[in-house]
Motif scaffolding. Structure first.
Motif, PDB file in Angstrom:
ATOM      1  N   ALA A  31       1.147  -1.156   0.089  1.00  0.00           N
ATOM      2  CA  ALA A  31      -0.242   0.007   0.200  1.00  0.00           C
ATOM      3  C   ALA A  31       0.489   1.321   0.195  1.00  0.00           C
ATOM      4  O   ALA A  31       0.462   2.079  -0.482  1.00  0.00           O
ATOM      5  CB  ALA A  31      -0.845  -0.043   1.371  1.00  0.00           C
ATOM      6  N   LEU A  36      -1.270   4.347  -1.490  1.00  0.00           N
ATOM      7  CA  LEU A  36      -2.458   4.941  -0.887  1.00  0.00           C
ATOM      8  C   LEU A  36      -2.697   4.766   0.555  1.00  0.00           C
ATOM      9  O   LEU A  36      -1.608   4.969   1.168  1.00  0.00           O
ATOM     10  CB  LEU A  36      -3.158   3.169  -1.256  1.00  0.00           C
ATOM     11  N   GLN A  40      -7.619   4.210   3.125  1.00  0.00           N
ATOM     12  CA  GLN A  40      -8.139   3.786   1.477  1.00  0.00           C
ATOM     13  C   GLN A  40      -8.317   2.331   2.317  1.00  0.00           C
ATOM     14  O   GLN A  40      -7.499   1.408   2.573  1.00  0.00           O
ATOM     15  CB  GLN A  40      -7.074   3.225   0.346  1.00  0.00           C
ATOM     16  N   ARG A  42      -8.118  -1.729   1.948  1.00  0.00           N
ATOM     17  CA  ARG A  42      -6.582  -2.863   0.909  1.00  0.00           C
ATOM     18  C   ARG A  42      -7.207  -3.359   0.709  1.00  0.00           C
ATOM     19  O   ARG A  42      -6.243  -4.787  -0.020  1.00  0.00           O
ATOM     20  CB  ARG A  42      -5.882  -2.754   1.770  1.00  0.00           C
TER      21      ARG A  42
END
Length: 124
Positions: A31, A36, A40, A42
């Motif tokens: 990530a 990210l 967010q 995953r």
């Protein structure tokens, strides 16, 4: 420029095979490498491989799109030969989704993979 309505960019990505699609969760390192945000989701999807997709995990293609509609502000920037980065930033502030944003949304929905999005956009 006065007759331009918009500009579109498109990239084709492979679709995950619907018959062998499976969810998986990105590791924290993956990530971070993708940039990210922590909040967010995953969970993404990939194809495990099956006889229908010839063990590739993919079957078919779909497109990622970036559509920039010409607003008065964008029209003025284009007419005055401003830098592409400035035009892009203005378009994004006005709500334009980039190719990579469209791709990540399609990856979240299980249409394609994160790897496909990265491969065709190089984070465009």
């Amino acid at each position: 420029c006065s007759s331009m309505v918009g500009v579109v960019a498109q990239r084709l990505v492979r679709k995950i095979c619907a018959d062998c699609r499976e969810p998986y969760t990105l590791t924290g390192e993956e990530a971070v490498a993708l940039g990210l945000p922590e909040d967010q989701p995953r969970q993404f999807f990939r194809g495990r491989g099956c006889p229908l997709c010839k063990s590739s995990g993919f079957r078919g293609r779909t497109a990622l799109y970036e559509l920039m509609g010409m607003s008065p502000a964008l029209r003025a920037l284009v007419a005055s030969n401003r830098a592409a980065d400035e035009i892009r930033q203005t378009a994004q502030r006005e709500g334009m989704l980039t190719l990579s944003e469209d791709g990540f949304e399609k990856a979240r929905r299980g249409i394609t993979t994160i790897e496909e999005v990265v491969r065709v956009t190089k984070f465009a």
